[in-house]
Design a protein around this motif. Structure first.
Motif, PDB file in Angstrom:
ATOM      1  N   ALA A 182      -2.433   7.672   7.638  1.00 56.78           N
ATOM      2  CA  ALA A 182      -1.784   8.971   7.896  1.00 56.78           C
ATOM      3  C   ALA A 182      -0.897   9.548   6.619  1.00 56.78           C
ATOM      4  O   ALA A 182      -1.031  10.570   6.341  1.00 56.78           O
ATOM      5  N   CYS A 183      -0.620   8.581   5.634  1.00 59.54           N
ATOM      6  CA  CYS A 183       0.237   8.980   4.290  1.00 59.54           C
ATOM      7  C   CYS A 183      -0.729   9.769   3.610  1.00 59.54           C
ATOM      8  O   CYS A 183      -0.237  10.493   2.497  1.00 59.54           O
ATOM      9  N   SER A 190     -16.138   1.930  -3.186  1.00 59.10           N
ATOM     10  CA  SER A 190     -15.952   3.308  -3.721  1.00 59.10           C
ATOM     11  C   SER A 190     -14.664   3.947  -3.101  1.00 59.10           C
ATOM     12  O   SER A 190     -14.113   4.515  -3.812  1.00 59.10           O
ATOM     13  N   PHE A 191     -14.412   3.334  -2.085  1.00 60.82           N
ATOM     14  CA  PHE A 191     -13.203   4.133  -1.324  1.00 60.82           C
ATOM     15  C   PHE A 191     -13.110   5.526  -1.379  1.00 60.82           C
ATOM     16  O   PHE A 191     -12.077   5.873  -2.001  1.00 60.82           O
ATOM     17  N   ASP A 192     -14.188   6.289  -1.028  1.00 57.86           N
ATOM     18  CA  ASP A 192     -14.083   7.835  -1.509  1.00 57.86           C
ATOM     19  C   ASP A 192     -14.098   8.615  -0.108  1.00 57.86           C
ATOM     20  O   ASP A 192     -15.238   8.935   0.059  1.00 57.86           O
ATOM     21  N   PRO A 193     -13.160   8.611   0.510  1.00 59.15           N
ATOM     22  CA  PRO A 193     -11.781   7.798   0.368  1.00 59.15           C
ATOM     23  C   PRO A 193     -11.689   6.482   1.109  1.00 59.15           C
ATOM     24  O   PRO A 193     -12.304   6.380   2.046  1.00 59.15           O
ATOM     25  N   PHE A 194     -10.421   5.826   0.722  1.00 66.39           N
ATOM     26  CA  PHE A 194      -9.969   4.470   1.708  1.00 66.39           C
ATOM     27  C   PHE A 194      -9.732   5.316   3.251  1.00 66.39           C
ATOM     28  O   PHE A 194      -8.910   6.013   3.376  1.00 66.39           O
ATOM     29  N   MET A 214      -4.089   7.451  -3.728  1.00 65.51           N
ATOM     30  CA  MET A 214      -4.111   7.136  -2.443  1.00 65.51           C
ATOM     31  C   MET A 214      -3.969   5.777  -1.930  1.00 65.51           C
ATOM     32  O   MET A 214      -3.170   5.573  -0.942  1.00 65.51           O
ATOM     33  N   ILE A 215      -4.454   5.053  -2.771  1.00 68.07           N
ATOM     34  CA  ILE A 215      -4.199   3.602  -2.319  1.00 68.07           C
ATOM     35  C   ILE A 215      -3.014   3.015  -2.620  1.00 68.07           C
ATOM     36  O   ILE A 215      -2.647   2.197  -1.794  1.00 68.07           O
ATOM     37  N   ASP A 216      -2.364   3.561  -3.720  1.00 67.95           N
ATOM     38  CA  ASP A 216      -1.083   3.037  -4.058  1.00 67.95           C
ATOM     39  C   ASP A 216      -0.088   3.524  -2.890  1.00 67.95           C
ATOM     40  O   ASP A 216       0.679   2.865  -2.561  1.00 67.95           O
ATOM     41  N   ARG A 217      -0.402   4.840  -2.559  1.00 65.44           N
ATOM     42  CA  ARG A 217       0.395   5.456  -1.465  1.00 65.44           C
ATOM     43  C   ARG A 217       0.605   4.550  -0.006  1.00 65.44           C
ATOM     44  O   ARG A 217       1.364   4.306   0.505  1.00 65.44           O
ATOM     45  N   GLU A 259       2.289   1.080  -0.405  1.00 63.14           N
ATOM     46  CA  GLU A 259       3.727   1.528  -0.322  1.00 63.14           C
ATOM     47  C   GLU A 259       4.104   1.452   1.192  1.00 63.14           C
ATOM     48  O   GLU A 259       4.752   0.917   1.620  1.00 63.14           O
ATOM     49  N   THR A 260       3.338   2.536   1.811  1.00 65.70           N
ATOM     50  CA  THR A 260       3.857   2.777   3.174  1.00 65.70           C
ATOM     51  C   THR A 260       3.464   1.886   4.121  1.00 65.70           C
ATOM     52  O   THR A 260       4.321   1.468   5.056  1.00 65.70           O
ATOM     53  N   GLU A 261       2.387   0.746   3.908  1.00 62.33           N
ATOM     54  CA  GLU A 261       2.372  -0.186   4.691  1.00 62.33           C
ATOM     55  C   GLU A 261       3.044  -1.435   4.301  1.00 62.33           C
ATOM     56  O   GLU A 261       2.929  -2.518   5.245  1.00 62.33           O
ATOM     57  N   GLY A 262       3.552  -1.548   3.320  1.00 60.88           N
ATOM     58  CA  GLY A 262       4.472  -2.579   2.970  1.00 60.88           C
ATOM     59  C   GLY A 262       3.592  -3.843   2.587  1.00 60.88           C
ATOM     60  O   GLY A 262       3.946  -4.776   2.981  1.00 60.88           O
TER      61      GLY A 262
END
Ligand code: PNS
Length: 163
Positions: free
Chosen positions: A149-150, A9-13, A53-56, A59-62
């Protein structure tokens, strides 16, 4: 090519999810983080918000071998559609086991070719859940260190908007 799906569900991740995902990303060639699209679960964050949020976070975590997606319907059908042979789940405590045992039994019945791989949660995250993050955020507590954190500000802004 070993492809895994990390559904939820990742509500949120949370950072607990991130820990499981990093372990999976080290084991599989490609991992899809798949957000369940099911309004019956009355999610607080929309599917689009959760995927954003997952996409961000990716990206942030590479995390170069991680992709995001969403699905409705049966998980094993989604896995087959994207060519995944494995499902990925995290286990925090014995209380998760019963639930996971049931999900695995159903998924095996539906598609015996798809196997589930489990990662034990970092004990430092054993208390952490998406619902506790929502509750803390809604009540004005700090969610630092509980979610990537992002996404702090995005989550707090969305929770405030729903009040
Ligand atoms: O993060 P969650 O809410 O514990 O994840 C549950 C999830 C998404 C893995 C489960 O509800 C699911 O797979 N739903 C899709 C419908 C399905 O395939 N049902 C059969 C297995 S229970």
């Amino acid at each position: 090519m070993k492809i895994g799906v990390y559904p939820g569900s990742f509500d949120p991740f949370t950072i607990g999810h991130l820990d499981v995902l990093k372990n999976a990303a080290g084991l599989f060639d490609t991992v899809f983080v798949a957000v369940l699209n099911n309004n019956a679960k009355s999610p607080v964050f929309s599917v689009d918000d959760r995927v954003e949020m997952i996409d961000r976070m990716i990206e942030t975590e590479g995390l170069t071998n991680v992709r995001s997606g969403s699905f409705s319907g049966l998980l094993v059908d989604y896995a087959k559609q994207i060519g995944a042979q494995y499902l990925i789940r995290g286990l925090r405590a014995i209380t998760d086991f019963d639930y996971e045992f049931q999900i695995d039994a159903v998924n095996r019945h539906l598609n015996p070719d798809i196997r589930t791989v489990y990662f034990m949660a970092n004990p430092a995250h054993s208390f952490l859940s998406s619902s506790s993050v929502r509750e803390i955020g809604e009540m004005g507590g700090s969610i630092e260190g509980l979610v990537p954190a992002c996404n702090y500000e995005y989550i707090l802004e969305r929770l405030a908007r729903q009040k």
